[in-house]
Design a protein around this motif. Structure first.
Motif, PDB file in Angstrom:
ATOM      1  N   PRO A   1     -50.697   1.360  26.219  1.00  0.00           N
ATOM      2  CA  PRO A   1     -50.630   0.094  27.053  1.00  0.00           C
ATOM      3  C   PRO A   1     -49.123   0.422  27.664  1.00  0.00           C
ATOM      4  O   PRO A   1     -49.134  -0.376  29.043  1.00  0.00           O
ATOM      5  CB  PRO A   1     -50.486  -1.045  26.019  1.00  0.00           C
ATOM      6  N   GLU A   2     -48.032   0.720  27.292  1.00  0.00           N
ATOM      7  CA  GLU A   2     -46.814   0.944  27.897  1.00  0.00           C
ATOM      8  C   GLU A   2     -46.857   2.036  28.996  1.00  0.00           C
ATOM      9  O   GLU A   2     -46.435   1.426  30.045  1.00  0.00           O
ATOM     10  CB  GLU A   2     -45.769   1.658  26.943  1.00  0.00           C
ATOM     11  N   THR A   3     -47.835   2.960  28.812  1.00  0.00           N
ATOM     12  CA  THR A   3     -47.842   3.836  30.240  1.00  0.00           C
ATOM     13  C   THR A   3     -49.025   3.154  31.206  1.00  0.00           C
ATOM     14  O   THR A   3     -48.292   3.357  32.393  1.00  0.00           O
ATOM     15  CB  THR A   3     -48.642   5.148  29.597  1.00  0.00           C
ATOM     16  N   ARG A   4     -49.614   2.413  30.628  1.00  0.00           N
ATOM     17  CA  ARG A   4     -50.425   1.746  31.693  1.00  0.00           C
ATOM     18  C   ARG A   4     -49.568   0.711  32.563  1.00  0.00           C
ATOM     19  O   ARG A   4     -49.794   0.417  33.854  1.00  0.00           O
ATOM     20  CB  ARG A   4     -51.810   1.103  30.882  1.00  0.00           C
ATOM     21  N   GLU A   5     -48.961   0.118  31.914  1.00  0.00           N
ATOM     22  CA  GLU A   5     -47.782  -0.941  32.434  1.00  0.00           C
ATOM     23  C   GLU A   5     -47.087  -0.308  33.264  1.00  0.00           C
ATOM     24  O   GLU A   5     -46.723  -0.706  34.500  1.00  0.00           O
ATOM     25  CB  GLU A   5     -46.933  -1.640  31.612  1.00  0.00           C
ATOM     26  N   ILE A   6     -46.416   1.015  33.141  1.00  0.00           N
ATOM     27  CA  ILE A   6     -45.655   1.804  33.822  1.00  0.00           C
ATOM     28  C   ILE A   6     -46.400   2.219  35.117  1.00  0.00           C
ATOM     29  O   ILE A   6     -45.883   2.016  36.300  1.00  0.00           O
ATOM     30  CB  ILE A   6     -44.967   2.915  33.063  1.00  0.00           C
ATOM     31  N   LEU A   7     -47.516   2.600  34.928  1.00  0.00           N
ATOM     32  CA  LEU A   7     -48.266   3.133  36.241  1.00  0.00           C
ATOM     33  C   LEU A   7     -48.650   1.882  36.982  1.00  0.00           C
ATOM     34  O   LEU A   7     -48.833   1.940  38.304  1.00  0.00           O
ATOM     35  CB  LEU A   7     -49.645   3.668  35.675  1.00  0.00           C
ATOM     36  N   GLY A   8     -48.974   0.774  36.353  1.00  0.00           N
ATOM     37  CA  GLY A   8     -49.145  -0.520  37.306  1.00  0.00           C
ATOM     38  C   GLY A   8     -47.621  -0.717  38.044  1.00  0.00           C
ATOM     39  O   GLY A   8     -47.942  -0.953  39.352  1.00  0.00           O
ATOM     40  N   ASP A   9     -46.533  -0.618  37.491  1.00  0.00           N
ATOM     41  CA  ASP A   9     -45.057  -0.835  38.240  1.00  0.00           C
ATOM     42  C   ASP A   9     -45.188   0.332  39.353  1.00  0.00           C
ATOM     43  O   ASP A   9     -44.694   0.016  40.326  1.00  0.00           O
ATOM     44  CB  ASP A   9     -44.218  -0.719  37.340  1.00  0.00           C
ATOM     45  N   PHE A  10     -45.476   1.418  39.049  1.00  0.00           N
ATOM     46  CA  PHE A  10     -45.485   2.439  39.992  1.00  0.00           C
ATOM     47  C   PHE A  10     -46.452   2.174  41.103  1.00  0.00           C
ATOM     48  O   PHE A  10     -45.956   1.952  42.299  1.00  0.00           O
ATOM     49  CB  PHE A  10     -46.104   3.807  39.372  1.00  0.00           C
ATOM     50  N   THR A  11     -47.470   1.502  40.935  1.00  0.00           N
ATOM     51  CA  THR A  11     -48.340   1.082  41.950  1.00  0.00           C
ATOM     52  C   THR A  11     -47.833  -0.041  42.979  1.00  0.00           C
ATOM     53  O   THR A  11     -47.946   0.138  44.121  1.00  0.00           O
ATOM     54  CB  THR A  11     -49.797   0.713  41.526  1.00  0.00           C
ATOM     55  N   ASP A  12     -47.030  -0.912  42.112  1.00  0.00           N
ATOM     56  CA  ASP A  12     -46.359  -1.825  42.702  1.00  0.00           C
ATOM     57  C   ASP A  12     -45.429  -1.428  43.749  1.00  0.00           C
ATOM     58  O   ASP A  12     -45.193  -1.768  44.934  1.00  0.00           O
ATOM     59  CB  ASP A  12     -45.457  -2.908  41.895  1.00  0.00           C
ATOM     60  N   VAL A  13     -44.576  -0.280  43.365  1.00  0.00           N
ATOM     61  CA  VAL A  13     -43.513   0.440  44.136  1.00  0.00           C
ATOM     62  C   VAL A  13     -44.416   0.917  45.549  1.00  0.00           C
ATOM     63  O   VAL A  13     -43.793   0.854  46.779  1.00  0.00           O
ATOM     64  CB  VAL A  13     -42.915   1.571  43.533  1.00  0.00           C
ATOM     65  N   THR A  14     -45.525   1.317  45.499  1.00  0.00           N
ATOM     66  CA  THR A  14     -46.149   1.985  46.658  1.00  0.00           C
ATOM     67  C   THR A  14     -46.409   0.868  47.697  1.00  0.00           C
ATOM     68  O   THR A  14     -46.961   1.094  48.855  1.00  0.00           O
ATOM     69  CB  THR A  14     -47.363   2.683  46.305  1.00  0.00           C
ATOM     70  N   ARG A  15     -46.220  -0.449  47.345  1.00  0.00           N
ATOM     71  CA  ARG A  15     -46.663  -1.546  48.136  1.00  0.00           C
ATOM     72  C   ARG A  15     -45.361  -2.133  48.550  1.00  0.00           C
ATOM     73  O   ARG A  15     -45.319  -3.411  49.375  1.00  0.00           O
ATOM     74  CB  ARG A  15     -47.541  -2.534  47.381  1.00  0.00           C
TER      75      ARG A  15
ATOM     76  N   SER B   1     -34.886   3.064  41.557  1.00  0.00           N
ATOM     77  CA  SER B   1     -34.866   4.482  41.399  1.00  0.00           C
ATOM     78  C   SER B   1     -34.712   4.769  39.904  1.00  0.00           C
ATOM     79  O   SER B   1     -35.190   5.846  39.456  1.00  0.00           O
ATOM     80  CB  SER B   1     -33.678   5.222  42.141  1.00  0.00           C
ATOM     81  N   GLU B   2     -33.763   4.266  39.104  1.00  0.00           N
ATOM     82  CA  GLU B   2     -33.334   4.408  37.925  1.00  0.00           C
ATOM     83  C   GLU B   2     -34.587   3.954  36.794  1.00  0.00           C
ATOM     84  O   GLU B   2     -34.886   4.675  35.946  1.00  0.00           O
ATOM     85  CB  GLU B   2     -32.235   3.696  37.501  1.00  0.00           C
ATOM     86  N   PHE B   3     -35.370   2.933  37.309  1.00  0.00           N
ATOM     87  CA  PHE B   3     -36.567   2.616  36.343  1.00  0.00           C
ATOM     88  C   PHE B   3     -37.593   3.829  36.382  1.00  0.00           C
ATOM     89  O   PHE B   3     -38.147   4.247  35.481  1.00  0.00           O
ATOM     90  CB  PHE B   3     -37.118   1.359  36.895  1.00  0.00           C
ATOM     91  N   ILE B   4     -37.654   4.437  37.760  1.00  0.00           N
ATOM     92  CA  ILE B   4     -38.705   5.272  38.073  1.00  0.00           C
ATOM     93  C   ILE B   4     -38.157   6.598  37.009  1.00  0.00           C
ATOM     94  O   ILE B   4     -39.162   7.251  36.609  1.00  0.00           O
ATOM     95  CB  ILE B   4     -38.899   5.477  39.489  1.00  0.00           C
ATOM     96  N   ARG B   5     -37.205   6.931  37.161  1.00  0.00           N
ATOM     97  CA  ARG B   5     -36.564   8.212  36.427  1.00  0.00           C
ATOM     98  C   ARG B   5     -36.866   8.124  35.123  1.00  0.00           C
ATOM     99  O   ARG B   5     -37.391   9.039  34.684  1.00  0.00           O
ATOM    100  CB  ARG B   5     -35.220   8.360  36.951  1.00  0.00           C
ATOM    101  N   VAL B   6     -36.380   6.949  34.681  1.00  0.00           N
ATOM    102  CA  VAL B   6     -36.601   6.686  32.901  1.00  0.00           C
ATOM    103  C   VAL B   6     -38.236   6.735  32.598  1.00  0.00           C
ATOM    104  O   VAL B   6     -38.676   7.208  31.678  1.00  0.00           O
ATOM    105  CB  VAL B   6     -35.678   5.516  32.505  1.00  0.00           C
ATOM    106  N   ALA B   7     -38.892   5.942  33.505  1.00  0.00           N
ATOM    107  CA  ALA B   7     -40.372   5.604  33.173  1.00  0.00           C
ATOM    108  C   ALA B   7     -41.236   7.003  33.173  1.00  0.00           C
ATOM    109  O   ALA B   7     -42.030   7.395  32.268  1.00  0.00           O
ATOM    110  CB  ALA B   7     -40.804   4.800  34.257  1.00  0.00           C
ATOM    111  N   ALA B   8     -40.699   7.832  34.181  1.00  0.00           N
ATOM    112  CA  ALA B   8     -41.389   9.135  34.294  1.00  0.00           C
ATOM    113  C   ALA B   8     -41.257   9.891  32.886  1.00  0.00           C
ATOM    114  O   ALA B   8     -42.076  10.564  32.190  1.00  0.00           O
ATOM    115  CB  ALA B   8     -41.055   9.775  35.211  1.00  0.00           C
ATOM    116  N   MET B   9     -39.915  10.011  32.455  1.00  0.00           N
ATOM    117  CA  MET B   9     -39.642  10.794  31.234  1.00  0.00           C
ATOM    118  C   MET B   9     -40.306  10.064  29.995  1.00  0.00           C
ATOM    119  O   MET B   9     -40.655  10.491  28.985  1.00  0.00           O
ATOM    120  CB  MET B   9     -37.971  10.703  31.086  1.00  0.00           C
ATOM    121  N   THR B  10     -40.281   8.496  30.052  1.00  0.00           N
ATOM    122  CA  THR B  10     -40.966   8.033  28.879  1.00  0.00           C
ATOM    123  C   THR B  10     -42.372   8.461  28.799  1.00  0.00           C
ATOM    124  O   THR B  10     -42.979   8.849  27.660  1.00  0.00           O
ATOM    125  CB  THR B  10     -40.951   6.533  29.025  1.00  0.00           C
ATOM    126  N   ILE B  11     -43.261   8.361  29.756  1.00  0.00           N
ATOM    127  CA  ILE B  11     -44.431   9.215  29.955  1.00  0.00           C
ATOM    128  C   ILE B  11     -44.579  10.448  29.386  1.00  0.00           C
ATOM    129  O   ILE B  11     -45.319  11.071  28.707  1.00  0.00           O
ATOM    130  CB  ILE B  11     -45.116   8.888  31.248  1.00  0.00           C
TER     131      ILE B  11
END
Length: 205
Positions: free
Chosen positions: A147-161, A181-191
């Motif tokens: 669920p955490e990864t799915r939520e991160i991917l949803g946030d990434f999709t929001d960034v593309t908008r 930028s910092e969210f994306i950096r840490v989120a990628a490493m979390t995944i």
């Protein structure tokens, strides 16, 4: 949203990692021409996002997959194919080392802070788009994301908008871009930690 920049709902729990330049042995303009000659016509930031998406998503051989996707059919102007592949291979090795480090050391391949804010925001958009593209090419059968990864991917999709038209180069947008930028950096490493590190065979087993 602040003038087109999203403030994501997951602020980074980690202190900002000191940003260093991600170096290759060819200059950025030549690298961009090399990538533009490939089948994906990726920007440098988009290409790095694709690499990180493959690595974080658990591709069996992400470096080889990445180089195959980006490789042009012929030399890209003044940059021979083999020289471009060598530079990208070095970037892949560095990115692998950063993801495997214990101190959340990943550096996104983005323009430096002296560049206009709109250029940096567009590059971040490209990086996230590349990550999502790579994620979509992987077979996740039997390894559904948490669920955490799915939520991160949803946030990434929001960034593309993000609405990048008419983005003002001001302090408020600068702070917003830094936060995203910092969210994306840490989120990628979390995944990566979830999809790769946690599933790796234990050295004690």
């Amino acid at each position: 949203m602040v003038a087109g920049l999203l403030i994501l709902r997951h602020p980074s729990p980690f202190p900002p990692y000191p940003r260093e330049e991600v170096a290759t042995n060819i200059d950025d303009d030549r690298l961009a021409r090399y990538l533009a000659a490939g089948a994906l016509c990726a920007t440098p930031s988009e290409a790095h996002g694709i690499l990180c998406g493959l690595m974080c998503g658990g591709d069996a051989n992400p470096e080889a997959t990445w180089l195959r996707q980006l490789r042009p059919e012929s030399d890209a102007g003044d940059l021979p194919i083999e020289e471009g592949l060598e530079a990208l291979s070095a970037l892949a090795r560095l990115t692998r080392e950063e993801l495997e480090a214990s101190e959340f050391a990943l550096t996104l391949f983005l323009p430096d802070d002296t560049r206009p804010l709109a250029e940096r925001a567009t590059a971040l958009y490209d990086w996230v788009r590349g990550f999502l593209y790579a994620w979509g090419t992987l077979d996740h059968t039997g390894a559904e994301p948490s669920p955490e990864t799915r939520e991160i991917l949803g946030d990434f999709t929001d960034v593309t908008r993000m609405d990048l038209d008419g983005l003002d180069d001001d302090e408020q947008n600068e702070e917003a871009l830094t936060e995203v930028s910092e969210f994306i950096r840490v989120a990628a490493m979390t995944i990566y930690q979830e999809r790769v590190v946690a599933r790796a065979p234990s050295s004690e087993s």
